[in-house]
Design an enzyme around this catalytic site. Structure first.
Site, mmCIF file in Angstrom:
data_model
loop_
_atom_site.group_PDB
_atom_site.id
_atom_site.type_symbol
_atom_site.label_atom_id
_atom_site.label_comp_id
_atom_site.label_asym_id
_atom_site.label_seq_id
_atom_site.Cartn_x
_atom_site.Cartn_y
_atom_site.Cartn_z
ATOM 1 N N ARG A 17 0.838 -1.209 0.000
ATOM 2 C CA ARG A 17 0.000 0.000 0.000
ATOM 3 C C ARG A 17 0.865 1.247 0.000
ATOM 4 N NH1 ARG A 17 -1.619 3.978 2.963
ATOM 5 N NH2 ARG A 17 -0.360 3.277 4.730
ATOM 6 N N VAL A 18 0.449 2.232 -0.800
ATOM 7 C CA VAL A 18 0.993 3.585 -0.704
ATOM 8 C C VAL A 18 -0.189 4.545 -0.647
ATOM 9 C CG1 VAL A 18 3.215 3.150 -1.823
ATOM 10 C CG2 VAL A 18 1.227 3.718 -3.230
ATOM 11 N N SER A 19 0.024 5.696 -0.024
ATOM 12 C CA SER A 19 -1.087 6.596 0.266
ATOM 13 C C SER A 19 -1.428 7.536 -0.882
ATOM 14 C CB SER A 19 -0.781 7.431 1.514
ATOM 15 O OG SER A 19 -0.628 6.612 2.639
ATOM 16 N N THR A 20 -0.426 8.034 -1.599
ATOM 17 C CA THR A 20 -0.660 9.099 -2.566
ATOM 18 C C THR A 20 -0.594 8.603 -3.994
ATOM 19 O OG1 THR A 20 1.672 9.713 -2.764
ATOM 20 C CG2 THR A 20 0.419 10.714 -0.960
#
Length: 234
Positions: A17-20
């Protein structure tokens, strides 16, 4: 108890997972996570398949890839959920603890590389239990602090609960009618008949709720000094 794997070698879901959107488009964050999980899986001789939520926040657990991963684990189509860091899975200790509890109930494992959590091994399972116990302790402390704070406010005479609010015209009506000599009950009956909700959203006004409005801060400055010669009305 450490779960028995349904597959040999174990089938592992590597959750990424990455946020941006920028991180998702660059691929750097996802690539680094993938490399770390592949290296750990190779070291253990495990098979790993990756599911990723790219550009998705960890503010809650409602994420497409994570939802799919948990469903497959619960159905025993995979044995292990593996992440590089706990914040890839969740930023909430409470949510992370619930994942650990779910894994124990459904008999699959969680591996979190940064914390050393690994419920497939006795040592890693011990660390998982420490994390869960810490979260429970924190919740109890928060609950006790909240309880103590409310008790202190109550002792100091602070009114607790949702603030009572009424339209200004309703407050003005109560003040005007009372100052004109109407009884509390007559005012209450009129407000009820006109289907005006009370401050708490109730349908029926009472002697006490009408008097409370007249004596409230909202009524200050609206009140006309009553004719005391008429005496108190009931």
């Amino acid at each position: 108890m450490t779960p028995d794997f349904a597959h040999h070698p174990p089938r592992v879901i590597g959750y990424l997972r990455v946020s941006t959107e920028e991180q998702a488009n660059s691929g750097a964050g996802l690539a680094a996570q993938r490399a770390a999980l592949e290296a750990e899986a190779d070291r253990r001789g495990w098979e790993v398949e990756f599911l990723e939520d790219a550009g998705v926040s960890a503010k809650d657990m409602k994420r497409p890839a994570l939802t799919e991963a948990l469903a497959r684990l619960d159905a025993h189509k995979a044995d292990v959920l593996m992440v590089t860091k706990v914040d890839r899975l969740s930023r909430s200790l409470g949510d992370f603890t619930r994942v650990l509890e779910r894994a124990e109930r459904r008999r699959w494992s969680v591996v979190c590389l940064d914390l050393g959590v690994d419920t497939s091994s006795p040592t890693g399972e011990l660390l998982a239990n420490i994390v869960a116990s810490t979260a429970q302790y924190e919740r109890r402390l928060i609950g006790q602090r909240t309880k103590d704070a409310l008790a202190a406010k109550k002792a100091a005479g602070v009114r607790l609960g949702r603030p009572q609010t009424l339209p200004a015209e309703v407050v003005q009506r109560v003040v005007t009618e009372r100052d004109a000599g109407r009884s509390w009950q007559a005012i209450a009956d009129g407000l009820t008949a006109d289907a005006l909700p009370t401050a708490r959203g109730g349908a029926a006004w009472t002697f006490s709720s009408t008097r409370a409005v007249y004596n409230s801060q909202a009524a200050n400055g609206l009140r006309v000094a009553p004719d005391l010669s008429q005496g108190e009305l009931c």
